[in-house]
Design an enzyme around this catalytic site. Structure first.
Site, PDB file in Angstrom:
ATOM      1  N   SER A  56    -143.104   3.749  39.488  1.00  0.00           N
ATOM      2  CA  SER A  56    -143.196   5.250  39.632  1.00  0.00           C
ATOM      3  C   SER A  56    -144.352   5.868  38.916  1.00  0.00           C
ATOM      4  O   SER A  56    -145.071   7.300  39.372  1.00  0.00           O
ATOM      5  CB  SER A  56    -142.058   5.891  39.409  1.00  0.00           C
ATOM      6  OG  SER A  56    -142.639   6.175  38.227  1.00  0.00           O
ATOM      7  N   GLY A  57    -145.348   5.574  37.747  1.00  0.00           N
ATOM      8  CA  GLY A  57    -146.326   6.192  37.646  1.00  0.00           C
ATOM      9  C   GLY A  57    -146.385   6.605  36.007  1.00  0.00           C
ATOM     10  O   GLY A  57    -147.108   6.811  35.361  1.00  0.00           O
ATOM     11  N   GLY A  58    -144.801   6.450  35.561  1.00  0.00           N
ATOM     12  CA  GLY A  58    -144.449   7.105  34.610  1.00  0.00           C
ATOM     13  C   GLY A  58    -143.991   5.853  33.389  1.00  0.00           C
ATOM     14  O   GLY A  58    -144.633   4.771  33.668  1.00  0.00           O
ATOM     15  N   VAL A  59    -143.764   6.423  32.272  1.00  0.00           N
ATOM     16  CA  VAL A  59    -143.564   5.191  31.351  1.00  0.00           C
ATOM     17  C   VAL A  59    -142.368   4.111  31.185  1.00  0.00           C
ATOM     18  O   VAL A  59    -142.731   2.660  30.839  1.00  0.00           O
ATOM     19  CB  VAL A  59    -143.925   5.586  29.570  1.00  0.00           C
ATOM     20  CG1 VAL A  59    -142.764   6.554  29.938  1.00  0.00           C
ATOM     21  CG2 VAL A  59    -143.950   4.415  28.680  1.00  0.00           C
ATOM     22  N   ASP A  60    -141.309   4.584  31.981  1.00  0.00           N
ATOM     23  CA  ASP A  60    -140.482   3.861  31.548  1.00  0.00           C
ATOM     24  C   ASP A  60    -140.236   2.533  32.989  1.00  0.00           C
ATOM     25  O   ASP A  60    -139.853   1.467  32.347  1.00  0.00           O
ATOM     26  CB  ASP A  60    -138.940   4.849  32.250  1.00  0.00           C
ATOM     27  CG  ASP A  60    -138.824   5.653  31.034  1.00  0.00           C
ATOM     28  OD1 ASP A  60    -138.961   5.317  29.973  1.00  0.00           O
ATOM     29  OD2 ASP A  60    -138.132   7.123  31.501  1.00  0.00           O
ATOM     30  N   SER A  61    -140.780   3.242  33.893  1.00  0.00           N
ATOM     31  CA  SER A  61    -140.648   2.121  35.166  1.00  0.00           C
ATOM     32  C   SER A  61    -142.778   0.792  34.364  1.00  0.00           C
ATOM     33  O   SER A  61    -141.983  -0.411  35.201  1.00  0.00           O
ATOM     34  CB  SER A  61    -141.003   2.115  36.586  1.00  0.00           C
ATOM     35  OG  SER A  61    -142.150   2.956  36.500  1.00  0.00           O
ATOM     36  N   MET A  80    -142.768   4.104  45.182  1.00  0.00           N
ATOM     37  CA  MET A  80    -142.050   4.974  46.866  1.00  0.00           C
ATOM     38  C   MET A  80    -143.335   6.518  46.764  1.00  0.00           C
ATOM     39  O   MET A  80    -143.124   7.166  45.857  1.00  0.00           O
ATOM     40  CB  MET A  80    -140.787   5.106  46.020  1.00  0.00           C
ATOM     41  CG  MET A  80    -140.163   3.879  46.639  1.00  0.00           C
ATOM     42  SD  MET A  80    -138.438   4.396  45.661  1.00  0.00           S
ATOM     43  CE  MET A  80    -138.677   5.304  44.549  1.00  0.00           C
ATOM     44  N   CYS A 147    -130.660  11.442  46.129  1.00  0.00           N
ATOM     45  CA  CYS A 147    -132.076  10.067  45.799  1.00  0.00           C
ATOM     46  C   CYS A 147    -131.496   9.044  45.834  1.00  0.00           C
ATOM     47  O   CYS A 147    -132.357   7.715  46.323  1.00  0.00           O
ATOM     48  CB  CYS A 147    -132.651  11.661  45.678  1.00  0.00           C
ATOM     49  SG  CYS A 147    -134.474  10.072  45.881  1.00  0.00           S
ATOM     50  N   GLY A 171    -136.922   2.020  36.084  1.00  0.00           N
ATOM     51  CA  GLY A 171    -136.615   1.682  34.570  1.00  0.00           C
ATOM     52  C   GLY A 171    -135.553   2.550  34.324  1.00  0.00           C
ATOM     53  O   GLY A 171    -135.466   3.687  33.435  1.00  0.00           O
ATOM     54  N   CYS A 245    -136.872  15.929  41.777  1.00  0.00           N
ATOM     55  CA  CYS A 245    -138.302  14.658  41.762  1.00  0.00           C
ATOM     56  C   CYS A 245    -139.041  16.007  42.396  1.00  0.00           C
ATOM     57  O   CYS A 245    -140.377  14.933  42.673  1.00  0.00           O
ATOM     58  CB  CYS A 245    -137.641  14.005  42.589  1.00  0.00           C
ATOM     59  SG  CYS A 245    -136.390  13.894  43.840  1.00  0.00           S
TER      60      CYS A 245
END
Length: 469
Positions: A56-61, A80, A147, A171, A245
């Site tokens: 997603s661009g976030g830290v978790d993924s 996505m 979603c 994530g 989201c």
């Protein structure tokens, strides 16, 4: 890419080990045995086919992808696109393009390919349109569960499989356990109680979950951030996403005004029945919300108010004001009716199928502390249900609160309605919010709140009338 170095004793990883040991000792095995020592499709599993990671661009993924890469899995990323920002204005805080660039940097760092997947049409038709329709009826829907069910665990699954993936990793802070009674998997809470996201996955069927991996399920958020910093991932310090989201950190009222006409209403005080002023949009306020009306009533400024409910057909928003409004009994209910249950196993627990009441825990909103309840099918004829005044013989306590009067919805399947009685009075039971059921750490599924039963305030008033006060 360097392996993760060993940690000193004061590192959050030590606390993580202690939390994991505590959780293992308390793991509920009455629904199904789950050996936490043996990972299910985890990092150390034997060699499998390609794994697609939803980046997603976030830290978790990013950390999920990093861990799988370090474990030797053959990976590729999928970014996505669910929302088309080109069709709206004013979105300065939720940039899909910025997220894509962040995802691209992560995948370049890990030396894995990144593909884009366009789910804009599916998201609009299967998630957002329904959200708008429910919102325009004065309800408070949560599109994040739909979603996950329709996009991430359906459209993304099929897309990834079309690219050759054997498994898909995300994530999410959740865990999977081997299934029982011929079912593929069970969904468990994540280790980090503050970040556990099983609530948002509670409508995803096991048939879909069996294709997924949750590498962060046994980790806490501080540990994940520490890992990202050590690895030098570009998203290590990126702010976590917030809100719905497609809205991000924007003002919800400003956003939704572009899609739904305001419903003008009046604020009515529950204590006095007096008109407290105009409500510019009934749909934009919800149960339990605090507000300052900015009007004068009996010579004083009315603030410290809390919304206790709505009468949508008559365009009324009920408000508790004055001292103690935050804990006003009109905010508290002991019963509710639920609709559209989604069971992870594909069917209701055996007790409910037999018409028997089931005692379990629940969350009526994300991050709410677990509470307990008794639940049964609303059409149950079982003696056990009748003995606790539930099922087909239930009395007025499962009728709608006068502060929960909604527009009629003929699409709801009356045969699958559930009655729920809370062991303790629950604050701000909100129509159309997800009501997620658990047995220990195992997530059973979810349903949507149709309405709350009479509030403590209403029942107290009825008692006084019967006693002649």
């Amino acid at each position: 890419m360097n392996p993760l170095p060993k940690k000193p004793q004061d590192d959050p990883h030590i606390a993580l080990d202690q939390q994991r040991d505590s959780l293992r000792s308390a793991e509920d095995v009455s629904v199904g045995t789950y050996d936490l020592q043996q990972p299910l499709w985890g990092l150390k599993q034997k060699k499998m086919g390609p794994v697609a990671v939803a980046v997603s661009g976030g830290v978790d993924s990013a950390v999920a992808a990093m861990l799988l890469k370090q474990a030797g899995h053959d990976l590729f990323g999928i970014f996505m696109r669910n929302w088309d920002e080109s069709e709206e204005t004013g979105n300065q805080n939720c940039s899909v393009e910025e997220d894509y660039q962040d995802a691209k940097r992560v995948c370049e760092h890990l030396s894995i390919p990144l593909y884009e997947a366009d789910f804009i049409d599916q998201y609009w038709n299967r998630v957002f349109s329904h959200f708008v329709a429910q919102y325009s009826k004065g309800l408070t829907p949560n599109p994040d569960l739909e979603c996950n069910r329709s996009i991430k665990f359906d459209a993304l699954l099929k897309h990834a499989q079309g690219l050759g993936a054997e498994r898909i990793a995300t994530g999410h802070y959740a865990r999977l356990a081997p299934g029982i009674d011929g079912r593929p998997v069970q969904l468990l809470k994540g280790l980090d109680s503050n970040k556990d996201q099983s609530y948002f996955l509670a409508s995803v069927p096991a048939q879909a979950l069996q294709h997924f991996m949750f590498p962060l399920g046994d980790l806490t958020k501080p540990v994940v951030r520490a890992m990202a910093v050590e690895e030098g991932l570009s998203s290590a310090t990126k702010r976590s996403s917030a809100g719905l989201c497609f809205i991000g950190r924007r003002n919800f009222g400003d956003f939704i005004a572009g899609y739904v006409e305001p419903i003008k209403a009046r604020y009515i005080g529950v204590n006095t029945g007096k008109d407290l002023g105009a409500c510019s949009n009934l749909a934009a306020v919800t149960w339990g919300q605090g507000l300052q009306l900015g009007v004068y009533h009996t010579g004083r400024h009315v603030d410290g108010c809390y919304i206790v409910g709505k009468d949508v057909p008559n365009k009324i928003v009920y408000v508790a004001d004055g001292g103690g409004a935050h804990d006003h009994p009109a905010l508290l209910s002991r019963t509710a009716l639920l609709h559209t249950p989604q069971w992870i196993a594909g069917e209701a627990p055996g007790q409910l199928q037999q018409g028997l009441p089931l005692h379990c825990s629940f969350k009526a909103r994300y991050r709410q502390a677990d509470k307990t309840c008794l639940i049964t099918a609303a059409n149950s004829f079982a003696l056990e249900a009748r003995q606790v005044n539930m099922g087909i013989s239930a009395g007025l306590e499962f009728q709608p609160s006068q502060y929960s009067i909604l527009l009629k919805d003929d699409t709801i399947d009356q045969e699958t309605l559930l009655q729920v009685r809370f062991d303790e009075a629950l604050k701000s039971v909100t129509p159309e919010q997800a009501f997620v059921l658990y047995h220990g750490n195992v997530c059973l599924g979810s349903a949507l709140v149709q309405h709350s039963g009479p509030t403590e305030y209403e029942k107290d008033a009825d008692t006084k009338v019967r006693q002649g006060h």
